[in-house]
Design a protein around this motif. Structure first.
Motif, PDB file in Angstrom:
ATOM      1  N   GLN A  62      -4.569  -8.167  -0.027  1.00 31.43           N
ATOM      2  CA  GLN A  62      -3.868  -6.650   1.009  1.00 31.43           C
ATOM      3  C   GLN A  62      -5.036  -5.152   0.396  1.00 31.43           C
ATOM      4  O   GLN A  62      -5.646  -5.794  -0.735  1.00 31.43           O
ATOM      5  CB  GLN A  62      -2.816  -5.850   0.390  1.00 31.43           C
ATOM      6  N   ASN A 119      -6.091  -1.746   1.114  1.00 34.55           N
ATOM      7  CA  ASN A 119      -6.338  -0.357   2.351  1.00 34.55           C
ATOM      8  C   ASN A 119      -7.220  -0.326   3.329  1.00 34.55           C
ATOM      9  O   ASN A 119      -8.235  -0.816   2.554  1.00 34.55           O
ATOM     10  CB  ASN A 119      -5.451   0.009   1.269  1.00 34.55           C
ATOM     11  N   ASP A 120      -6.430   0.981   3.489  1.00 33.37           N
ATOM     12  CA  ASP A 120      -8.148   1.691   4.785  1.00 33.37           C
ATOM     13  C   ASP A 120      -9.554   2.054   4.242  1.00 33.37           C
ATOM     14  O   ASP A 120      -8.944   2.631   2.769  1.00 33.37           O
ATOM     15  CB  ASP A 120      -7.454   2.360   5.809  1.00 33.37           C
ATOM     16  N   LYS A 142      -3.818  -6.306  -4.697  1.00 35.25           N
ATOM     17  CA  LYS A 142      -3.202  -5.093  -3.904  1.00 35.25           C
ATOM     18  C   LYS A 142      -4.551  -3.953  -4.477  1.00 35.25           C
ATOM     19  O   LYS A 142      -4.360  -4.438  -4.957  1.00 35.25           O
ATOM     20  CB  LYS A 142      -2.060  -4.919  -3.964  1.00 35.25           C
ATOM     21  N   GLY A 148      -6.244  -0.704  -2.974  1.00 34.59           N
ATOM     22  CA  GLY A 148      -6.041   0.761  -2.435  1.00 34.59           C
ATOM     23  C   GLY A 148      -6.777   1.687  -1.371  1.00 34.59           C
ATOM     24  O   GLY A 148      -7.501   0.266  -0.886  1.00 34.59           O
ATOM     25  N   PHE A 178      -3.929  -4.972  -9.570  1.00 32.37           N
ATOM     26  CA  PHE A 178      -3.296  -4.599  -8.802  1.00 32.37           C
ATOM     27  C   PHE A 178      -4.459  -3.296  -8.899  1.00 32.37           C
ATOM     28  O   PHE A 178      -4.864  -2.780  -9.597  1.00 32.37           O
ATOM     29  CB  PHE A 178      -1.928  -3.808  -9.231  1.00 32.37           C
TER      30      PHE A 178
END
Lengths: 230, 230, 230
Positions: free
Chosen positions: B49, B51-52, B84, B86, B102
């Motif tokens: 994942q 993120n933006d 993941k 951020g 992470f």
């Protein structure tokens, strides 16, 4: 990209490349910059300004090493009237920014946080989850506000202050407690606060001090470890 | 803007305004946010994942005052399964993020760095070049991890720790050496580590301590300058 | 989105989703990344590089709790030849970046600031307003440079240094004065400088030191509070 379900007031200006997801509600006289992302269900009041490249309403996340898992089904982000948010900031879901709050550039506020009326969250400030910030509080540039912390009205944090909430430093799933800062206390730049310390009403923590135990009201503490001056 | 040479797995979701440059390879079940930029040749595993507004695979840069010039022809950024990352983070080329890592919002990792399985790089953490981070390491919000540093498995950094690697502070082109943190050591928030200090296995550095020399294994050090407690 | 009034030199490369507002002037051989925003009236010299997601020429802002209101009708941002700016940085209006300056990722420079030739502003550095930075200065990652500060030529700041300019910590609208750092002084990582202290020419401040009073030229100061070593 603006979802068809978005409800928008009058006199809303939108920058280029803005993304607004489903069920967002935006008030009147709102100014939204370029490349802003507003996640689903966020509510924005009247007279709000959101600068370029800021993200509103982010979901929490975690990996398998983290003891505390993110909450599910939380309330959305609510931004009250006349709030101003800088560039390249990240504000999570389940945050309430009350009337007149100012948030600087490159800052971030995690979930389950309330910021009181007219308070200032400076540039590059990181606020963790489950923390309450009162009214007319100033948190200057580069401060770190840990989780499970309580900051009363009219507190002042100078730049680069650091706080913590875990005296076992990751050694187990104990209860976490951040510092408690009573009304009108002032914390000097680059001070270090240990978990659960209470800084009394109107007390002053000197720049660079390391605070290992509670400070009574109306006192001044300096040094490493912190000692009372008066 | 997705380059025609990009190889994409199944169940990849892409946000708005995403830029993916040439020869990027993306696995299955990957989620990529809005305004993400993925530079040429980056490899992304399954279940990742992003993120933006995050940037993956940035090239290094320098100006004429910098002693050390960026490496040429480095390997691309490799992101393994279940990582993941951020929002608004910047990860360079020649970085390896192993399975389950992470990385928080507004953080950055420079070139020639490896991060081990399931480790956590907190929000607003800056990691410099030529540093190795082990498995199940926690680096909390706002830490500064200098270049030429070695962090073994299960180390814990509290928030806002600062490290350095140049005891001559820019006075010449001497060999740089960052701190070496042995397995299971714990560093309190806003601690300061001088160049090349070794923190022994399972030792504890107190919050706000300034560590000017090596700490043996299983010891606790507090104060400025740091002194042994046990 | 490029405004029709923009004046662009030869060999300018533009990334995707770039926004360039009215009356911007861009020189020759300029490289501008993806999602960059350049605000109205900014001037960019020859050979400049601006990385992804950076914002140039931001207006200042404030809320009603702030004592000092932003200046109106300020001069635009001027970026001289061969400047390089990283990703996700925010540079305000009324800033002058002289020839060869390097600005790292995730940093910010506020209004009424000049940065001298070939100086380095590291990643995640925050520079406040009304501050002057000399030539060939190095400010490493994560430093906080307060307002109303003077930094002479060839000064070196290690990572995470913190400075302040308000000895009354928000208690009134007194004159603010940041530290004054004389030529060639070196400040160790995570040092804390109190308002208005003067660090003498070629002096050294140790890592983690807390500087509460002036330091003469050619001296070394360490500890909390700082004491002379020689």
């Amino acid at each position: 990209m603006i979802h068809e379900s978005v409800v928008m007031g009058t006199d809303v200006s939108l920058g280029a490349n803005t993304v607004i997801e489903e069920n967002v509600v935006i008030g009147n006289n709102v100014k939204i910059g370029h490349n802003v992302t507003i996640k689903a269900n966020t509510t924005i009041g009247n007279g709000v300004q959101i600068n370029d490249l800021t993200i509103l309403g982010k979901e929490t996340s975690s990996n398998k090493k983290m003891a505390r898992k993110p909450l599910k089904n939380t309330t959305p982000l609510i931004i009250e009237d006349d709030v101003k948010i800088g560039c390249s900031s990240v504000i999570y879901r389940n945050v309430l920014l009350k009337k007149g709050v100012f948030v600087g550039d490159l800052s971030s506020i995690r979930e389950n946080v309330t910021v009181g009326e007219d308070s200032i969250i400076g540039r590059n400030v990181m606020v963790e989850n489950n923390t309450t910030i009162g009214k007319r509080v100033t948190i200057q540039t580069g401060c770190y506000i840990t989780a499970d912390m309580e900051i009363e009205d009219e507190v002042f944090f100078g730049p680069c202050c650091s706080t913590s909430n875990d005296k076992y430093m990751g050694m187990g799933n104990f209860k976490h407690q951040g510092p408690i800062i009573r009304k009108g206390a002032k914390i000097g730049n680059n001070a270090t606060l240990l978990p659960a310390v209470v800084i009394g009403e109107n007390s002053i923590v000197g720049a660079g001090a390391v605070i290992t135990k509670d400070v009574p009201a109306n006192k001044t503490v300096v040094g490493n470890p912190g000692r009372l001056l008066n």
